[in-house]
Design an enzyme around this catalytic site. Structure first.
Site, short mmCIF file in Angstrom:
data_model
loop_
_atom_site.label_atom_id
_atom_site.label_comp_id
_atom_site.label_asym_id
_atom_site.label_seq_id
_atom_site.Cartn_x
_atom_site.Cartn_y
_atom_site.Cartn_z
CD GLU A 156 -6.48 5.67 2.65
OE1 GLU A 156 -6.10 5.20 3.51
OE2 GLU A 156 -6.59 6.01 1.33
CG ASP A 175 -2.55 0.75 0.44
OD1 ASP A 175 -2.40 2.08 -0.38
OD2 ASP A 175 -2.91 0.83 1.28
C1 BGC Z 1 -4.47 8.06 -0.39
C2 BGC Z 1 -3.73 8.48 -1.34
C3 BGC Z 1 -3.07 9.80 -1.41
C4 BGC Z 1 -3.07 10.77 -0.09
C5 BGC Z 1 -2.44 11.92 0.23
C6 BGC Z 1 -2.63 8.40 0.79
O1 BGC Z 1 -3.31 7.96 1.63
O2 BGC Z 1 -3.95 6.64 -1.08
O3 BGC Z 1 -3.94 7.98 -2.69
O4 BGC Z 1 -3.50 10.97 -2.66
O5 BGC Z 1 -2.80 9.73 0.78
O6 BGC Z 1 -2.18 12.33 1.06
C1 BGC Z 2 -5.32 2.56 0.51
C2 BGC Z 2 -5.60 2.05 -1.13
C3 BGC Z 2 -4.92 3.10 -2.50
C4 BGC Z 2 -4.06 3.93 -1.57
C5 BGC Z 2 -3.84 4.49 -3.88
C6 BGC Z 2 -3.87 4.22 0.33
O1 BGC Z 2 -3.46 4.57 0.88
O2 BGC Z 2 -4.88 1.87 1.32
O3 BGC Z 2 -6.74 1.39 -1.30
O4 BGC Z 2 -5.43 1.66 -3.33
O5 BGC Z 2 -3.60 4.48 -1.28
O6 BGC Z 2 -4.04 5.10 -3.70
#
Ligand code: BGC
Ligand code: BGC
Length: 664
Positions: free
Chosen positions: A513, A308
């Protein structure tokens, strides 16, 4: 003597080969060779730097043709909301992807990079894309064929932007709605999640009979590589805290969280993403037993395992505090591609150092690269590395929006309808004198789409193209019906108006998230006030827009009807289709609806099970009751119409009688 002649011939031959340059036959470039032969040939030609490059995924913000070339980068991603330009068109996306790809193709071996994006409810980062209901809503449909068709449409909309890979589906089995990602889970019941893995067949293509189990399958240019995530136990964390610890015995692990992985692997899923969470105290990103031992060795998964976002960094606490150790633990656990996504130079240096020191074995590197190349060869990336605009018209196209609208209709769960079975309130009549539409979510496209919509966290208002629930209601009711819209009317307003009925649309604000973790599970204020004010003064139907069950029990007696609409996405028309009876209610709860949060976690089968609405609950409209086809409902609820109806019936009877007599 013949010898000098032979040497001359050899020399000529050599010169000939040299001048052929690129045209020299290389097995890995030959699509007629079996995939394993191509992989073997290519790996034998690769340097360590080229191999480590394949194992590196960087964010598009870090990428350029030069970076791709210099570091042999194997993959690029768009993080949530990471787009080449606001409201970027397919042409802008395709140009960006091709620009990076040209850098990769200009390397010595010309290994194409693979671009990945989260298309978790349609191609959700992309402006104008069709946004389908989030997974929790799809779980309510219990319709695997629908889900497969959504996969097909999503693949086309992802290809419209020149992208061949998506980080979906999330096959978490969410066991606690306090978890901020619960809406990304199809259900608390692993069997529903297992059914829904049919989305993989839509994304990647129908797997051929006799296909070797565990080997990835991607049918062609109109399909994308999928990713089952997050392996494993992401939906079982303690108190629903994101990225936390899942405490579960072997029975619970194999019985609840693992089953959807069996289905995904059998359906040919190309990649698996590791979970941020821990399992019984062990970070999944460092869990050799489960990643290498179980997923790769026992289940024979032959695609690649991806970390991830900064997932290896989070092996240590604080995150990134010993990055070299993170790299060592993550790769030795069996992660093949690391979603770095920013500090790729540190990552590459650390992997190189660890291999040179013998801390990471060459065999581990080769295993990783073999898997990555297998996916790239299988999907035809070597033959078709560059995207074009031939799929551009797939983005947000009418057929896909129709499909999303169908999904919305099927996802709605009717929780209450009138105060007794023979006093049903829904469907609503299209013809009424004056109706009120209220609530924070009635006219807010961003809210009805939820998180992972244009932005990572989603947004408010007109974030993209779509139909709000208010607009849907307006275009459904009769021209003569007066629709009044006020977000949060007060008592005086209610007193000074006489509405035929009201529709109140309230719910959760968008989130994603960890920011969605919530122990209260109350709806966005002033939602409960709106329910109280409106429903005390007029007969009302309440529609809840939320990623999970929310606190509703105290307000239930006030309302005539209650509908769970989850996070429906851009096609709000599907909500009106069912509210006004053009279609029936068929959705069943994919989750247990609690009475109060102190019951949580509470899942079907638990000893303390005492839900407000149980798992699988969902009323249907009793069509044997008068008024339960839309047209009948309209006639019966509108006084004038009713009189006309009776008079017409009488006239018709008289004519029939006369007509009949004439013939006797
Ligand atoms: C997410 C990303 C996002 C980023 C922003 C990550 O945890 O999965 O897709 O762009 O945080 O800081
Ligand atoms: C998330 C994933 C996601 C990745 C890319 C992470 O923060 O947990 O589900 O695919 O970011 O955006």
């Amino acid at each position: 003597m013949t010898c000098p002649n032979i040497s001359w011939a050899c020399l000529l031959l050599l010169l000939c080969f040299a001048s052929m340059g690129d045209a020299v036959y290389m097995k890995y470039k030959d699509p007629k060779q079996p995939t394993n032969t191509r992989i073997k040939d290519l790996i034998s030609r690769m340097t360590l730097a080229e191999k480590i490059g394949q194992m590196t995924q960087i964010e598009r913000l870090e990428a350029s043709a030069d970076v791709m070339k210099k570091y042999f980068i194997g993959s690029v991603l768009s993080g949530g909301g990471s787009v080449p330009a606001p409201q970027a068109t397919p042409a802008i996306w395709v140009n960006m992807v091709n620009e990076f790809q040209k850098g990769s193709l200009s390397t010595r071996l010309g290994i194409p990079m693979i671009y990945g994006i989260d298309a978790v409810h349609g191609n959700n980062n992309v402006y104008n894309a069709t946004l389908f209901p989030h997974n929790v809503g799809l779980g309510a449909t219990r319709d695997p064929d629908l889900i497969r068709r959504i996969g097909e449409a999503t693949a086309l909309e992802v290809r419209a932007t020149g992208i061949p890979y998506t980080f979906a589906p999330c096959i978490a089995v969410c066991r606690d709605p306090r978890w901020g990602r619960c809406y990304e889970s199809y259900s608390e019941d692993h069997r529903v999640v297992q059914q829904m893995t049919d989305i993989i067949l839509g994304l990647q293509g129908e797997i051929p009979m006799n296909h070797t189990k565990g080997v990835p399958y991607i049918a062609g240019k109109d399909k994308v590589a999928a990713c089952a995530k997050h392996y494993v136990g992401d939906g079982g964390t303690h108190s629903g805290i994101n990225e936390n610890n899942t405490i579960v015995d072997e029975h619970g692990l194999l019985g609840i969280h693992m089953p959807p992985y069996y289905d995904s692997i059998i359906k040919g899923v190309a990649t698996v993403m590791v979970s941020y969470s821990s399992l019984n105290g062990v970070k999944m990103h460092a869990n050799h037993d489960l990643v290498t031992g179980y997923l790769k060795s026992k289940l024979h998964f032959r695609g690649f395992v991806i970390s991830d976002w900064q997932g290896i960094d989070r092996i240590t606490s604080p995150s990134g505090s010993n990055y070299t150790y993170s790299v060592q633990a993550g790769i030795n656990a069996g992660i093949d591609m690391v979603m770095v996504p920013f500090n790729y130079i540190d990552y590459i240096n650390d992997v190189t150092y660890l291999v040179k020191k013998g801390i990471i074995n060459m065999s581990r590197i080769d295993d990783a690269v073999r898997r990555i190349l297998r996916v790239k060869f299988t999907m035809g990336l070597f033959e078709n590395p560059l995207a074009d605009l031939s799929f551009a018209d797939q983005l947000g196209k009418k057929e896909h929006r129709e499909l999303a609208r169908e999904a919305v209709r099927k996802s709605l769960v009717l929780l209450k309808n009138g105060n007794s079975p023979n006093q049903q309130f829904l469907p609503l009549p299209k013809k009424a004198r004056s109706i009120l539409v209220a609530g924070s979510h009635a006219s807010n496209l961003g809210y009805q789409c939820g998180g992972w919509s244009v932005q990572w966290m989603g947004g408010s208002g007109n974030i993209t193209t779509g139909t709000t629930i208010l607009d849907a209601i307006k275009s459904t009711v009769a021209d003569s019906t007066h629709v009044v819209h006020t977000e949060n009317p007060d008592e005086n307003f209610m007193k000074s108006n006489d509405f035929s009925f009201a529709i109140v649309v309230v719910g959760e604000p968008p989130y994603a998230e960890t920011l969605g973790d919530n122990a209260e599970l109350t709806i966005l204020e002033p939602g409960t006030d709106t329910i109280q004010t409106v429903c005390s003064a007029a007969k009302c139907a309440v529609v809840i827009i939320s990623g999970r069950p929310v606190v509703i029990e105290p307000y239930l007696p006030l309302m005539e009807a209650l509908v769970a609409a989850w996070l429906p996405g851009t096609e709000g028309q599907g909500v009106a289709d069912v509210l006004f009876g053009d279609y029936g209610f068929t959705g069943k709860l994919p989750r247990t609806w609690f009475k109060s949060v102190d019951q949580l976690p509470m899942n079907v089968g638990d000893p303390h099970y005492d839900p407000l609405f149980p798992f699988g609950f969902g009323l249907t409209i009793n069509s044997s009751q008068p008024g339960f086809s839309a047209s009948a409902a309209d006639r019966l609820r509108d006084g004038n119409e009713r009189i006309v109806y009776v008079v017409l019936s009488l006239v018709l009877s008289v004519i029939l009688i006369c007509f009949g007599h004439g013939h006797i």
